[in-house]
Write an enzyme that holds these catalytic residues in place. Structure first.
Site, PDB file in Angstrom:
ATOM      1  N   ARG A 306      42.222  43.788  47.306  1.00  0.00           N
ATOM      2  CA  ARG A 306      43.409  43.825  46.459  1.00  0.00           C
ATOM      3  C   ARG A 306      43.468  45.213  45.817  1.00  0.00           C
ATOM      4  O   ARG A 306      42.444  45.883  45.667  1.00  0.00           O
ATOM      5  CB  ARG A 306      43.346  42.745  45.377  1.00  0.00           C
ATOM      6  CG  ARG A 306      43.227  41.315  45.912  1.00  0.00           C
ATOM      7  CD  ARG A 306      43.110  40.331  44.754  1.00  0.00           C
ATOM      8  NE  ARG A 306      43.048  38.945  45.212  1.00  0.00           N
ATOM      9  CZ  ARG A 306      41.911  38.273  45.443  1.00  0.00           C
ATOM     10  NH1 ARG A 306      40.737  38.883  45.248  1.00  0.00           N
ATOM     11  NH2 ARG A 306      41.928  37.021  45.851  1.00  0.00           N
ATOM     12  N   LYS A 331      39.492  38.528  41.266  1.00  0.00           N
ATOM     13  CA  LYS A 331      40.379  37.454  40.826  1.00  0.00           C
ATOM     14  C   LYS A 331      39.580  36.164  40.647  1.00  0.00           C
ATOM     15  O   LYS A 331      38.797  35.793  41.525  1.00  0.00           O
ATOM     16  CB  LYS A 331      41.489  37.252  41.861  1.00  0.00           C
ATOM     17  CG  LYS A 331      42.577  36.291  41.423  1.00  0.00           C
ATOM     18  CD  LYS A 331      43.691  36.248  42.454  1.00  0.00           C
ATOM     19  CE  LYS A 331      44.811  35.313  42.015  1.00  0.00           C
ATOM     20  NZ  LYS A 331      45.909  35.282  43.004  1.00  0.00           N
ATOM     21  N   HIS A 400      49.428  45.203  49.345  1.00  0.00           N
ATOM     22  CA  HIS A 400      48.801  43.909  49.636  1.00  0.00           C
ATOM     23  C   HIS A 400      48.981  43.529  51.109  1.00  0.00           C
ATOM     24  O   HIS A 400      48.209  42.722  51.636  1.00  0.00           O
ATOM     25  CB  HIS A 400      49.393  42.818  48.735  1.00  0.00           C
ATOM     26  CG  HIS A 400      48.470  41.672  48.484  1.00  0.00           C
ATOM     27  ND1 HIS A 400      47.334  41.788  47.714  1.00  0.00           N
ATOM     28  CD2 HIS A 400      48.494  40.387  48.913  1.00  0.00           C
ATOM     29  CE1 HIS A 400      46.710  40.624  47.662  1.00  0.00           C
ATOM     30  NE2 HIS A 400      47.390  39.762  48.397  1.00  0.00           N
ATOM     31  N   ARG A 403      45.895  44.079  53.077  1.00  0.00           N
ATOM     32  CA  ARG A 403      44.903  42.996  52.955  1.00  0.00           C
ATOM     33  C   ARG A 403      45.254  41.855  53.907  1.00  0.00           C
ATOM     34  O   ARG A 403      44.382  41.318  54.596  1.00  0.00           O
ATOM     35  CB  ARG A 403      44.860  42.517  51.505  1.00  0.00           C
ATOM     36  CG  ARG A 403      43.984  41.294  51.242  1.00  0.00           C
ATOM     37  CD  ARG A 403      43.957  41.030  49.741  1.00  0.00           C
ATOM     38  NE  ARG A 403      43.600  39.674  49.387  1.00  0.00           N
ATOM     39  CZ  ARG A 403      42.356  39.263  49.145  1.00  0.00           C
ATOM     40  NH1 ARG A 403      41.353  40.110  49.254  1.00  0.00           N
ATOM     41  NH2 ARG A 403      42.128  38.015  48.803  1.00  0.00           N
ATOM     42  N   HIS A 426      38.525  33.855  48.762  1.00  0.00           N
ATOM     43  CA  HIS A 426      39.346  32.669  48.514  1.00  0.00           C
ATOM     44  C   HIS A 426      38.463  31.479  48.161  1.00  0.00           C
ATOM     45  O   HIS A 426      37.498  31.191  48.873  1.00  0.00           O
ATOM     46  CB  HIS A 426      40.177  32.317  49.757  1.00  0.00           C
ATOM     47  CG  HIS A 426      41.275  33.288  50.034  1.00  0.00           C
ATOM     48  ND1 HIS A 426      41.922  33.375  51.248  1.00  0.00           N
ATOM     49  CD2 HIS A 426      41.871  34.225  49.235  1.00  0.00           C
ATOM     50  CE1 HIS A 426      42.841  34.310  51.192  1.00  0.00           C
ATOM     51  NE2 HIS A 426      42.833  34.840  49.984  1.00  0.00           N
ATOM     52  N   TYR A 435      46.683  32.197  57.806  1.00  0.00           N
ATOM     53  CA  TYR A 435      46.647  33.270  58.796  1.00  0.00           C
ATOM     54  C   TYR A 435      46.616  32.743  60.230  1.00  0.00           C
ATOM     55  O   TYR A 435      47.285  33.267  61.091  1.00  0.00           O
ATOM     56  CB  TYR A 435      45.460  34.196  58.522  1.00  0.00           C
ATOM     57  CG  TYR A 435      45.582  34.891  57.184  1.00  0.00           C
ATOM     58  CD1 TYR A 435      46.520  35.882  56.980  1.00  0.00           C
ATOM     59  CD2 TYR A 435      44.780  34.527  56.106  1.00  0.00           C
ATOM     60  CE1 TYR A 435      46.649  36.517  55.746  1.00  0.00           C
ATOM     61  CE2 TYR A 435      44.893  35.156  54.874  1.00  0.00           C
ATOM     62  CZ  TYR A 435      45.829  36.140  54.698  1.00  0.00           C
ATOM     63  OH  TYR A 435      45.956  36.759  53.478  1.00  0.00           O
TER      64      TYR A 435
END
Length: 455
Positions: A306, A331, A400, A403, A426, A435
């Site tokens: 990020r 995050k 982004h 990424r 994640h 994805y």
């Protein structure tokens, strides 16, 4: 004998009733659940649920002048009000979703459910899926197989709402109380959350200029939420974050008990991320002549970072012995390791010899050993913008996007989705599943997609 003056038209999932004003008739219609008055058409709308039509015909009896059943399906499409039963209407919305309107066709519904982030809108009675050319063609092919007439339309851009109130707009602008700021810091909220919550809370308290902060309560929260939707026309995520910022004050600052506010908190419909092809990434990176700028975008793409993670990288985050990059307090306040590409390591060593950063891997101008200055997010965005202009790539690409492209290219090269989840940080595997499908390669076989490029 009563004069026939009632018109009833069954249109798809609605029963439209046109009748003279009569209190007894109005009470009967109002008693039917979910019925409502449509001032534009000057009719009562009654849901076409089992028993509702029979109830209406029994009540009005001989007064019914017209009873008509249309072989069409009701829709809120921008260009027309109805579609035929053998038709599929796909409307491309400004928020990158496809709105699919059709009758009850089980085979089509079965296919739609296989699309990531497909959503059934119970209020409007239609399906929505993320927009992509691939999904659009799949839906079109399915419609042709089922012998449905396929129509594709593009919805007009959303109407712009009112701008947010700023300190320059009022002479008595109320600032966020210091105890609100202190509580955010005390509870270790991230810098990004603090930057978001403070202006959102200020927007709330300044929406009621004549009210003291102590006098604001649930009614004001609901009124402000409706204002955001109806007048400001904000996104679902903006509205949700605004409510969270307000809840923080009542629950954390004032120490009140946690509670639910009876406002329409929208569910954000997910869209598919924009992804660049490997060829497009090659063109972007090859177009950059500045060594530091190339190293910045290469680091983001090769490690799936990020933008905030990049600018917070200290020099010590680069572990050349283990060929890993350590990301701290990312995050969700999580630490993780991601890939250090051999090609990136070579590029970073070349950059390091030339720039000699002091603490942060990438530092802004004026940085010294006594006072190292972080590189700004805006500067990173400007690097990418210049590269996009240079290459002529017109798709909507953000930092982004690099990424997203990292994750997608790993999957295309056979990397197991579980490892990609770990590399991206994640918590929920569902976040990564957007994805592609799960694959089977192990961690030792992972190579950064940057290593395949000639830059």
């Amino acid at each position: 004998m009563a004069v026939p003056n009632i018109e009833i038209r069954v249109s798809g999932r609605k029963i439209l009733v046109r009748m003279p004003k009569n209190e007894a008739d109005i009470q009967l219609v109002r008693a039917i659940r979910f019925s409502r008055w449509n001032p534009g058409l000057m009719v009562w709308e009654v849901p076409h649920y089992p028993g509702n039509l029979e109830k209406l015909t029994s009540h009005f009896g001989d007064r019914i002048k017209l009873l008509e059943k249309d072989e069409v399906i009701s829709t809120l499409a921008p260009s027309r009000q109805t579609i035929a039963k053998d038709e599929l209407l796909a409307i491309q919305t400004p928020n990158k979703r496809l709105k699919l309107i059709f009758g009850f066709i089980p085979d089509l519904i079965k296919h739609i459910k296989t699309v990531p982030y497909a959503n059934w809108d119970t209020k409007n009675k239609w399906w929505t899926i993320p927009y992509s050319e691939q999904f659009l063609q799949e839906i079109k092919s399915t419609a042709e197989r089922l012998q449905l007439k396929f129509t594709h339309e593009t919805a007009p851009p959303s109407e712009q709402g009112l701008p947010r109130l700023s300190p320059e707009d009022t002479a008595h602008y109320k600032r966020c109380p210091q105890e609100y700021r202190d509580k955010l810091t005390e509870l270790r909220y991230s810098e990004n959350t603090i930057k978001a919550y403070i202006p959102l809370f200020e927007e709330f308290i300044n929406h009621f200029p004549k009210e003291d902060l102590d006098s604001l309560h649930d009614r004001h929260v609901m009124e402000f939420s409706r204002f955001l939707v109806a007048e400001r026309k904000v996104s679902a995520s903006y509205q949700n974050q605004a409510i969270n910022a307000i809840k923080f004050y009542f629950e954390k600052v004032l120490g009140g008990r946690r509670k639910l506010y009876f406002v329409d908190r929208p569910v954000k419909e997910k869209t598919l991320p924009t992804v660049c092809s490997e060829e497009e990434i090659q063109r972007i990176l090859s177009s950059i002549k500045n060594l530091k700028h190339k190293a910045i975008l290469s680091t983001i793409y090769s490690a799936g970072l990020r933008i905030g993670e990049l600018i917070n990288l200290p020099i010590t985050a680069i572990d050349s012995d283990r060929m890993q990059i350590r990301i701290e307090r990312a995050k969700g306040k999580k630490d993780r390791y991601t890939l250090l590409s051999p090609k990136l390591l070579t590029l970073l060593r070349e950059y390091f010899k030339k720039e000699r950063p002091h603490f942060w891997l990438f530092e802004g101008s004026g940085s010294t050993s006594e006072k190292p200055i972080q590189y700004s997010e805006r500067s990173v965005q400007q690097i990418l913008s210049r590269a996009l202009r240079e290459t002529g790539i017109t798709k909507h690409v953000t930092v982004h996007t690099l990424r997203h492209s990292f994750a997608t290219h790993l999957l295309e090269n056979g990397t197991d989705l579980r490892y990609i989840q770990s590399l991206l940080g994640h918590s929920d595997p569902k976040t990564t599943q957007v994805y592609t499908h799960i694959t089977t390669k192990g961690f030792s076989q992972i190579r950064s997609p940057l290593d395949k490029l000639d830059i």
